[in-house]
Design a protein around this motif. Sequence first.
Motif, PDB file in Angstrom:
ATOM      1  N   HIS A 149       0.817  -1.210   0.000  1.00 23.80           N
ATOM      2  CA  HIS A 149       0.000   0.000   0.000  1.00 23.80           C
ATOM      3  C   HIS A 149       0.850   1.258   0.000  1.00 23.80           C
ATOM      4  CE1 HIS A 149      -3.733  -2.239   0.588  1.00 23.80           C
ATOM      5  NE2 HIS A 149      -3.059  -2.999   1.426  1.00 23.80           N
ATOM      6  N   ALA A 150       2.041   1.172  -0.570  1.00 23.02           N
ATOM      7  CA  ALA A 150       2.921   2.335  -0.581  1.00 23.02           C
ATOM      8  C   ALA A 150       3.670   2.429  -1.903  1.00 23.02           C
ATOM      9  CB  ALA A 150       3.918   2.267   0.573  1.00 23.02           C
ATOM     10  N   ILE A 151       3.714   3.641  -2.460  1.00 20.75           N
ATOM     11  CA  ILE A 151       4.460   3.918  -3.685  1.00 20.75           C
ATOM     12  C   ILE A 151       5.495   4.991  -3.382  1.00 20.75           C
ATOM     13  CG2 ILE A 151       4.338   4.874  -6.013  1.00 20.75           C
ATOM     14  CD1 ILE A 151       1.598   3.622  -6.311  1.00 20.75           C
ATOM     15  N   GLU A 152       6.732   4.704  -3.731  1.00 18.36           N
ATOM     16  CA  GLU A 152       7.824   5.658  -3.553  1.00 18.36           C
ATOM     17  C   GLU A 152       8.191   6.246  -4.908  1.00 18.36           C
ATOM     18  OE1 GLU A 152      11.591   5.190  -0.865  1.00 18.36           O
ATOM     19  OE2 GLU A 152      12.095   4.425  -2.872  1.00 18.36           O
ATOM     20  N   THR A 153       8.376   7.565  -4.963  1.00 18.90           N
ATOM     21  CA  THR A 153       8.725   8.224  -6.209  1.00 18.90           C
ATOM     22  C   THR A 153      10.230   8.422  -6.316  1.00 18.90           C
ATOM     23  OG1 THR A 153       8.617  10.490  -5.366  1.00 18.90           O
ATOM     24  CG2 THR A 153       6.535   9.469  -6.077  1.00 18.90           C
ATOM     25  N   ASN A 154      10.673   8.759  -7.529  1.00 24.06           N
ATOM     26  CA  ASN A 154      12.099   9.009  -7.725  1.00 24.06           C
ATOM     27  C   ASN A 154      12.531  10.352  -7.168  1.00 24.06           C
ATOM     28  OD1 ASN A 154      10.701  10.526  -9.613  1.00 24.06           O
ATOM     29  ND2 ASN A 154      12.071  10.048 -11.320  1.00 24.06           N
ATOM     30  N   THR A 155      11.596  11.100  -6.601  1.00 26.27           N
ATOM     31  CA  THR A 155      11.935  12.348  -5.920  1.00 26.27           C
ATOM     32  C   THR A 155      12.041  12.161  -4.419  1.00 26.27           C
ATOM     33  OG1 THR A 155       9.589  12.974  -5.793  1.00 26.27           O
ATOM     34  CG2 THR A 155      10.838  13.723  -7.723  1.00 26.27           C
ATOM     35  N   GLY A 156      11.863  10.920  -3.972  1.00 28.97           N
ATOM     36  CA  GLY A 156      12.044  10.619  -2.553  1.00 28.97           C
ATOM     37  C   GLY A 156      10.785  10.641  -1.716  1.00 28.97           C
ATOM     38  N   GLU A 157       9.640  10.945  -2.312  1.00 29.27           N
ATOM     39  CA  GLU A 157       8.389  10.964  -1.562  1.00 29.27           C
ATOM     40  C   GLU A 157       7.768   9.570  -1.537  1.00 29.27           C
ATOM     41  OE1 GLU A 157       5.899  14.815  -2.106  1.00 29.27           O
ATOM     42  OE2 GLU A 157       6.812  14.415  -4.056  1.00 29.27           O
ATOM     43  N   THR A 158       7.028   9.293  -0.473  1.00 30.56           N
ATOM     44  CA  THR A 158       6.296   8.029  -0.365  1.00 30.56           C
ATOM     45  C   THR A 158       4.821   8.341  -0.152  1.00 30.56           C
ATOM     46  OG1 THR A 158       8.196   6.875   0.578  1.00 30.56           O
ATOM     47  CG2 THR A 158       6.038   5.869   0.911  1.00 30.56           C
ATOM     48  N   PHE A 159       3.978   7.700  -0.940  1.00 33.32           N
ATOM     49  CA  PHE A 159       2.538   7.901  -0.850  1.00 33.32           C
ATOM     50  C   PHE A 159       1.890   6.590  -0.423  1.00 33.32           C
ATOM     51  CE2 PHE A 159       4.150  11.059  -3.716  1.00 33.32           C
ATOM     52  CZ  PHE A 159       3.430  12.199  -3.427  1.00 33.32           C
TER      53      PHE A 159
END
Length: 404
Positions: A149-159
């Motif tokens: 239930h978590a997606i991490e972006t290449n900008t360092g944020e986690t949603f």
Amino acid sequence: MTRIVILGGGPGGYEAALVAASLGATVTVIDSDGIGGACVLTDCVPSKTLIATSETMTNLALAPGLGIRPHGLGAGTEPVLPAVAWGMRSGLDAGVPPLTPPEVVSVDPEQVYERVRELAKAQSLDIERRLEREKVEVVHAAGRLVGPHAIETNTGETFVGDVILIATGASPRDLPTARPDGERILTWRHLYDLKEIPEHLVVVGSGVTGAEFASAYRAMGAEVTLVSSRERVLPGEDPDAARVIEDVFVRRGIEVLNRSRAASVRRIGDGVIVELTDGRTVTGSHALMAVGSVPRTKGLGLTDVGVRLGPGGHVNVDRMSRTSVPGVYAAGDCTGVLPLASVAAMQGRIAMWHALGERGEPAATRDRLLQHLHRAGDRHGRSHPGDEGHGCRRGRGDHCATLA
């Protein structure tokens, strides 16, 4: 309030976002390529925009067959239209050589391609503004699953979301012996960055994508060779209709090489050479590789969190767009159900209706989608949702989905 995180902003992703927002969820769309996805930016919308130009040129060349002659334009001379319609048997039988569209009117390639790009950008921006009006958060970044239930972006944020939707689409298939370079060896996504109409375009692949570009570029003045590994063009379509289309192609000057499989494509100076498996070669100024597409599922962390993939790399989904992981859904070309924007959009809607507990009309809509998939299976030799074994054959590559 339910939180939805969607990876991919194409039709499956943005339509899901709109449904989820309308049902009161908090929605985030993470997209690295531009809202609207490949459909809007590089595939459907651009190709149809290009085809609109070629069709207009074709209509002018066909005008004499409809009894249409031009008025003078006030410059002292009338525009010249051919005495007979382009590609019509009557003219050929009479021994009168019909003029091709570029001999009737001229085309400005840079203006054509600029119009294609600008219309695609405008539609992408329009969709993004609609999402913003519906309070959908849009994040321009690449992402991957780092948990169910978590997606991490290449900008360092986690949603983190209660529900995750994977809608990453597909990309043109690359062949090891025919690597696109964006200059001479192309996929359909490279075409709109060209500065000219190819002098001689060799199209490898005779499915819908290959056929439509072969037709369009022939109308705009390119010499075209269509390399087809099957016995006719459009092998996945109705045989009678395909034969009519192939006949039109030949009459309009397209060289169709049936039962001819490309072994390799390589650059030679300012051109390309296509080597066929039977030893023959075809030379041209450019080669367009239209040999299907592959799902964009690599590097997304899907298998790390337990999402099952099919043999071709597609995400296995059921009729509600659920994957093998609870709370994780998938929609669109990454699932391989049917590579159409309308199907991707409906899969995304179904996922949100199911995840957010909607019933009633969505179920009826879902049934209509399944009926559509059954008809497509009958027409293209694909298995139906729920068929034992879940095997299928795809016209645009090695697509396969599991539907339970």
